[in-house]
Design an enzyme around this catalytic site. Structure first.
Site, short mmCIF file in Angstrom:
data_model
loop_
_atom_site.label_atom_id
_atom_site.label_comp_id
_atom_site.label_asym_id
_atom_site.label_seq_id
_atom_site.Cartn_x
_atom_site.Cartn_y
_atom_site.Cartn_z
N HIS A 1 4.06 6.60 -10.63
CA HIS A 1 3.47 6.23 -11.86
C HIS A 1 4.39 5.42 -12.33
O HIS A 1 4.37 4.30 -13.16
CB HIS A 1 3.81 7.96 -13.03
N ASP B 1 -6.80 5.72 -7.02
CA ASP B 1 -5.39 6.69 -7.97
C ASP B 1 -5.97 5.82 -9.27
O ASP B 1 -5.91 4.90 -9.04
CB ASP B 1 -4.32 7.30 -7.34
#
Length: 426
Positions: free
Chosen positions: A263, A333
């Protein structure tokens, strides 16, 4: 993982998990996996076709080619596909931050664009009735099959916790329950998701990890043992399928070796392909053999594949997945995560992903959908993205949503179909 999740681990490296250390492959490893899959019950996800060669019997694999796999579906002759704009839009699965009603502007814009799916997170949940109404409203506005997805793994990554209830982490499930119990639990979760209109779950995790519970993967992993992770992960996937929810196994080709939170930042996995094949790739190979229809690729870089590109944008990573026999939908993702977004903006990431081999590009903020769609169209017109590749991706996503892949892309696709069983009574 998806970018609205609060980071659970520091970006700084921690000691590598034990599974990352080189280990000998036991000659009975695949036998354990086969027996484990059979233990899930007669309704297991295991496919009818013969499984591939066991790890310890297979020759050392060569590095996967970046060329398109030969098993790609063939175009249908004498067919006019949907417009480039429609085919580009349908490859996108996007989030609707804060949207709780299908009449809100972002929801109308995204559905009107023609995206293949939407992604619902905690910010979209007020009550079960409200989520059901939101899903129904989105589908009614679309007037076509639409994927409504979420990220419900059980444990700490549970974006529909207020809908399905809290559950143990995957690691705890594997420690305390049988595969049959996990399958029944996942089927109950799937029933709750279906009741509110969700038909795609970005779970389960097949990564191997025995590190700290709160790590990037940590207790989201069922086990660091490939056989255990495969057995329990496929039981969870089978339970979702029993209830009518499409499971998504992740994060190919395995995220457990990295202590870096993608992230926030990128990381390079140094393990060689032989070592990955003997460990991290085992659950994914089992999932492909079992007929799982969707695989998510992560944003780590792999020295054995493309050391300069995350797997989600790497032609070699997609080639490796297809060479394992996978014919379903490959999804990235979220491209809003730092490992990608700090280097490439949303439109460029979408073009690179689809060109590399992705069928669906996940972005948890639909505000970027128009630019992503336009970039894909321009990439085809400029010759950067082969039109056949876009058509193939659009056809697969359309088929997954329940639409007509030939009408969309003039490509007839045959997605994997996992075996299902009657949903257990709670």
């Amino acid at each position: 993982m998806s970018d609205p999740l609060p980071p659970r681990a520091r970006a700084a490296r921690e000691p590598a998990p034990r599974h990352a250390r080189r280990r000998a492959v036991r000659s009975r490893g695949v036998l354990l996996v086969l027996c484990a899959l059979l233990s899930v019950g007669s309704g297991t996800l295991a496919a009818d076709h013969e499984r591939g060669a066991p790890v310890d019997a297979a020759p050392s694999p060569a590095a996967p080619s970046s060329a398109a796999p030969s098993s790609a579906p063939s175009p249908t002759p004498s067919c006019t596909p949907a417009s480039l704009e429609q085919r580009a839009a349908v490859t996108l699965v996007v989030g609707l931050p804060g949207v709780v009603d299908a009449d809100e502007p972002l929801a109308r814009d995204v559905v009107g664009l023609g995206v293949g799916g939407v992604f619902l997170s905690e910010s979209n949940v007020r009550s079960r009735a409200q989520v059901a109404e939101l899903s129904a409203g989105l589908r009614a506005a679309a007037g076509r099959p639409l994927l409504v997805s979420t990220d419900e793994e059980s444990g700490r990554v549970a974006l529909m916790r207020d809908v399905v209830g809290a559950g143990p982490s995957p690691r705890r499930l594997a420690q305390r329950e049988t595969p049959e119990q996990v399958r029944a639990r996942a089927a109950t979760t799937g029933q709750a998701l279906v009741a509110v209109g969700v038909n795609l779950d970005l779970a389960p995790v097949l990564d191997l990890d025995d590190g700290p519970s709160g790590g990037v993967i940590g207790d989201r992993s069922f086990s660091a043992d490939p056989a255990v992770a495969s057995r329990y992960g496929l039981a969870y996937a089978a339970g979702l399928a029993d209830a009518g929810v499409t499971p998504t196994v992740k994060h190919f080709p395995g995220h457990g070796r990295s202590r870096v939170d993608s992230h926030r930042a990128s990381d390079v996995v140094d393990a060689g392909l032989d070592e990955l094949t003997a460990t991290d790739l085992v659950p994914f190979r089992d999932a492909v053999a079992a007929g799982v229809p969707v695989v998510m690729l992560n944003h780590l870089q792999y020295a054995a594949l493309d050391p300069d590109l995350p797997a989600s944008l790497s032609p070699r990573a997609y080639a490796l997945l297809r060479e394992m026999g996978f014919t379903g939908v490959a999804i990235t993702d979220s491209v809003g995560m730092g490992a990608v977004n700090l280097r490439w903006d949303f439109p460029e990431a979408a073009v690179q992903a689809v060109t590399a081999g992705a069928d669906a590009v996940l972005a948890t903020d639909g505000a970027h959908a128009v630019r992503m769609r336009d970039a894909l169209v321009e990439a085809v017109r400029s010759g950067r993205l082969p039109e056949e590749r876009l058509s193939e991706a659009a056809a697969r996503v359309t088929a997954l949503a329940g639409g007509d892949p030939v009408a969309m892309g003039c490509v007839d696709v045959d997605l994997p179909q996992p075996a299902t069983a009657p949903v257990p009574t709670p």
